[in-house]
Design an enzyme around this catalytic site. Structure first.
Site, PDB file in Angstrom:
ATOM      1  N   TRP A 212       5.602  -1.657  -6.737  1.00 40.98           N
ATOM      2  CA  TRP A 212       5.392  -1.011  -8.047  1.00 40.98           C
ATOM      3  C   TRP A 212       4.480  -1.859  -8.946  1.00 40.98           C
ATOM      4  O   TRP A 212       3.615  -1.333  -9.642  1.00 40.98           O
ATOM      5  CB  TRP A 212       6.768  -0.845  -8.693  1.00 40.98           C
TER       6      TRP A 212
ATOM      7  N   ASP B 114       0.333   4.805 -19.760  1.00 35.71           N
ATOM      8  CA  ASP B 114      -0.171   6.065 -20.314  1.00 35.71           C
ATOM      9  C   ASP B 114      -0.181   7.132 -19.219  1.00 35.71           C
ATOM     10  O   ASP B 114      -0.067   6.817 -18.023  1.00 35.71           O
ATOM     11  CB  ASP B 114      -1.539   5.868 -20.988  1.00 35.71           C
TER      12      ASP B 114
ATOM     13  N   ARG C 114       2.533   7.246  -5.161  1.00 32.43           N
ATOM     14  CA  ARG C 114       3.913   6.879  -4.805  1.00 32.43           C
ATOM     15  C   ARG C 114       4.836   8.070  -4.608  1.00 32.43           C
ATOM     16  O   ARG C 114       5.922   7.898  -4.036  1.00 32.43           O
ATOM     17  CB  ARG C 114       4.487   5.928  -5.862  1.00 32.43           C
TER      18      ARG C 114
HETATM   19  C1  LIG Z   1       0.568   3.928   0.932  1.00 33.74           C
HETATM   20  C2  LIG Z   1       0.137   2.609   0.338  1.00 33.74           C
HETATM   21  C3  LIG Z   1       0.000   1.497   1.137  1.00 33.74           C
HETATM   22  C4  LIG Z   1      -0.414   0.270   0.589  1.00 33.74           C
HETATM   23  N1  LIG Z   1      -0.517  -0.839   1.390  1.00 33.74           N
HETATM   24  C5  LIG Z   1      -0.874  -2.050   0.852  1.00 33.74           C
HETATM   25  C6  LIG Z   1      -0.974  -3.229   1.658  1.00 33.74           C
HETATM   26  O1  LIG Z   1      -0.748  -3.198   2.860  1.00 33.74           O
HETATM   27  N2  LIG Z   1      -1.312  -4.411   1.060  1.00 33.74           N
HETATM   28  C7  LIG Z   1      -1.583  -4.494  -0.285  1.00 33.74           C
HETATM   29  O2  LIG Z   1      -1.892  -5.569  -0.776  1.00 33.74           O
HETATM   30  N3  LIG Z   1      -1.508  -3.384  -1.064  1.00 33.74           N
HETATM   31  C8  LIG Z   1      -1.153  -2.183  -0.542  1.00 33.74           C
HETATM   32  N4  LIG Z   1      -1.060  -1.078  -1.353  1.00 33.74           N
HETATM   33  C9  LIG Z   1      -1.340  -1.225  -2.795  1.00 33.74           C
HETATM   34  C10 LIG Z   1      -2.698  -0.643  -3.177  1.00 33.74           C
HETATM   35  O3  LIG Z   1      -3.750  -1.320  -2.503  1.00 33.74           O
HETATM   36  C11 LIG Z   1      -2.917  -0.748  -4.704  1.00 33.74           C
HETATM   37  O4  LIG Z   1      -2.869  -2.106  -5.075  1.00 33.74           O
HETATM   38  C12 LIG Z   1      -1.857  -0.023  -5.480  1.00 33.74           C
HETATM   39  O5  LIG Z   1      -1.651   1.285  -4.970  1.00 33.74           O
HETATM   40  C13 LIG Z   1      -2.249   0.066  -6.945  1.00 33.74           C
HETATM   41  O6  LIG Z   1      -3.346   0.923  -7.046  1.00 33.74           O
HETATM   42  P1  LIG Z   1      -4.462   0.710  -8.146  1.00 33.74           P
HETATM   43  O7  LIG Z   1      -5.068  -0.647  -8.059  1.00 33.74           O
HETATM   44  O8  LIG Z   1      -5.415   1.866  -8.013  1.00 33.74           O
HETATM   45  O9  LIG Z   1      -3.583   0.886  -9.491  1.00 33.74           O
HETATM   46  P2  LIG Z   1      -3.723   0.163 -10.893  1.00 33.74           P
HETATM   47  O10 LIG Z   1      -3.573  -1.315 -10.752  1.00 33.74           O
HETATM   48  O11 LIG Z   1      -2.782   0.870 -11.834  1.00 33.74           O
HETATM   49  O12 LIG Z   1      -5.177   0.448 -11.336  1.00 33.74           O
HETATM   50  C14 LIG Z   1      -5.616   1.770 -11.660  1.00 33.74           C
HETATM   51  C15 LIG Z   1      -7.129   1.779 -11.544  1.00 33.74           C
HETATM   52  O13 LIG Z   1      -7.658   0.889 -12.531  1.00 33.74           O
HETATM   53  C16 LIG Z   1      -8.780   0.186 -11.991  1.00 33.74           C
HETATM   54  N5  LIG Z   1      -8.483  -1.246 -12.000  1.00 33.74           N
HETATM   55  C17 LIG Z   1      -7.322  -1.845 -12.383  1.00 33.74           C
HETATM   56  N6  LIG Z   1      -7.441  -3.183 -12.303  1.00 33.74           N
HETATM   57  C18 LIG Z   1      -8.685  -3.434 -11.835  1.00 33.74           C
HETATM   58  C19 LIG Z   1      -9.390  -4.613 -11.512  1.00 33.74           C
HETATM   59  N7  LIG Z   1      -8.870  -5.829 -11.684  1.00 33.74           N
HETATM   60  N8  LIG Z   1     -10.628  -4.493 -11.040  1.00 33.74           N
HETATM   61  C20 LIG Z   1     -11.192  -3.283 -10.864  1.00 33.74           C
HETATM   62  N9  LIG Z   1     -10.602  -2.123 -11.152  1.00 33.74           N
HETATM   63  C21 LIG Z   1      -9.336  -2.190 -11.624  1.00 33.74           C
HETATM   64  C22 LIG Z   1      -9.013   0.748 -10.595  1.00 33.74           C
HETATM   65  O14 LIG Z   1      -9.896   1.815 -10.691  1.00 33.74           O
HETATM   66  C23 LIG Z   1      -7.657   1.269 -10.216  1.00 33.74           C
HETATM   67  O15 LIG Z   1      -7.681   2.307  -9.237  1.00 33.74           O
HETATM   68  C24 LIG Z   1      -0.681   0.166  -0.817  1.00 33.74           C
HETATM   69  C25 LIG Z   1      -0.535   1.307  -1.625  1.00 33.74           C
HETATM   70  C26 LIG Z   1      -0.132   2.502  -1.070  1.00 33.74           C
HETATM   71  C27 LIG Z   1       0.031   3.712  -1.973  1.00 33.74           C
END
Ligand SMILES: Cc1cc2nc3c(=O)[nH]c(=O)nc-3n(C[C@H](O)[C@H](O)[C@H](O)COP(=O)(O)OP(=O)(O)OC[C@H]3O[C@@H](n4cnc5c(N)ncnc54)[C@H](O)[C@@H]3O)c2cc1C
Length: 302
Positions: A110, A212, A223
């Site tokens: 999460w 938000d 999720r």
């Molecule tokens: C089915 C599934 C399997 C997964 N398996 C793995 C795994 O094996 N190993 C692993 O490490 N993770 C894994 N993850 C986690 C995944 O890689 C993401 O870290 C997680 O889903 C959060 O997504 P997010 O970064 O888009 O979300 P958030 O952190 O909420 O970010 C939302 C959006 O904001 C932007 N953003 C936020 N922060 C930054 C930044 N610092 N730089 C650039 N853009 C940013 C991006 O556009 C991002 O999509 C998995 C996720 C899922 C759903």
């Protein structure tokens, strides 16, 4: 126990206090406010506060002075347009603050959603409760043979019993030692911040999580999806039920375009057009990899 009688009394007392407000109120969300929705064996999710409603999305999109809403159909049409065209900032005008109790291994997944504000229960300051997530027998799944990140059928018989016994015994033993280490009876007592490292990842933690609506939808898209791990999906599903009542038009658009919709690559779109024109297309002629083709056919065939 997800909520003790004392905690329930505090929640009831909060719900008994009402006062008039000039702020936008979502009747659907008022019904959820403060109440705990049970998730897994000891977890819950509950709404602590929220800002905005469907009208607030339209108000922001129209940069209005007054309410900024028109007819329900007009507003719903605007919300669907915004969702369809990824005009996302109006959705950021709505916020939600949740109190979540969840196992640590779920919290690790999460917390990867960085676009939220989090405050977690301090295990440096406080003593963690003896509460561990122990899966129900039907959720005790074998490793999937086709997907390294997935599960297969539920374990059965002696293996299921043994696994459950290990989970319970190991957690209980680790907690006994945790308690013994922090105790100051007849010893100095190890600092809580150190003793906690002995605890397994199925122990429960709690946090306040504020996000938000745009970023919440992103979280729910990933999720509440069937590919997400069951133990986080049940929390996402519970939140979906709340969001559906909070912002019905926005949730409806999200459900249609994001949860129910699909993104097609240029190659996939090309294949689809050929199929609609009656041409035969195979994975070999599609230009797609086997994995892409399998996922594409999953979208086309439903
Ligand atoms: C089915 C599934 C399997 C997964 N398996 C793995 C795994 O094996 N190993 C692993 O490490 N993770 C894994 N993850 C986690 C995944 O890689 C993401 O870290 C997680 O889903 C959060 O997504 P997010 O970064 O888009 O979300 P958030 O952190 O909420 O970010 C939302 C959006 O904001 C932007 N953003 C936020 N922060 C930054 C930044 N610092 N730089 C650039 N853009 C940013 C991006 O556009 C991002 O999509 C998995 C996720 C899922 C759903």
């Amino acid at each position: 126990m997800p909520i003790t009688p004392d905690q329930q009394a505090e929640i009831d007392a909060l719900r008994a206090q009402t006062r008039p407000t000039l702020r936008a109120v979502s009747e659907g969300m008022e019904a959820h406010l403060y109440k705990a929705r049970e998730v897994l064996d000891h977890g819950f999710v509950r709404v602590i506060d929220y800002m905005g409603d469907d009208a607030a999305i339209c108000q922001a999109a129209r940069v209005s002075y007054g309410k900024g809403t028109k007819s329900v159909q007009n507003d719903e049409g605007l919300i669907r347009y915004l969702m369809r065209h990824w005009h996302s900032t109006p959705f950021e005008m709505c916020e939600i603050k949740l109190h979540v109790k969840l196992p640590v291994f779920v919290a690790r997944q999460w917390i990867r959603h960085r676009t939220a504000n989090v405050n977690e229960y301090s295990a440096r300051y406080s003593i963690l409760d003896r509460e561990f997530y122990i899966p129900r027998a039907e959720d005790l799944a074998a490793q999937s043979v086709v997907n390294n990140q997935g599960r297969g059928e539920a374990l059965t018989g002696e293996e299921a019993e043994r696994v459950l016994r290990y989970l319970k015994d190991d957690a209980g033993r680790a907690y006994d030692h945790y308690e013994e280490m922090i105790s100051d009876e007849g010893q100095q007592g190890l600092a809580r911040e150190l003793a906690r490292m002995n605890l397994p990842a199925n122990i429960y933690t709690q946090w306040y999580w504020k996000v938000d609506l745009h970023n919440l939808f992103h979280f729910l898209r990933l999720r509440a999806d069937k590919h997400a791990q069951y133990e986080i999906r049940v929390y996402a599903d519970a939140i979906c039920e709340m969001v559906k009542d909070w912002v019905p038009a926005a949730y409806g658009a999200f459900e249609d375009y994001r949860m129910g919709g699909a993104t097609l690559s240029g190659k996939a779109l090309d294949c689809l057009r050929k199929m609609l024109a009656g041409e035969e297309v195979t994975q070999e002629t599609s230009g797609m990899s086997k994995g892409e083709w399998r996922e594409f056919m999953g979208v086309v065939e439903g």
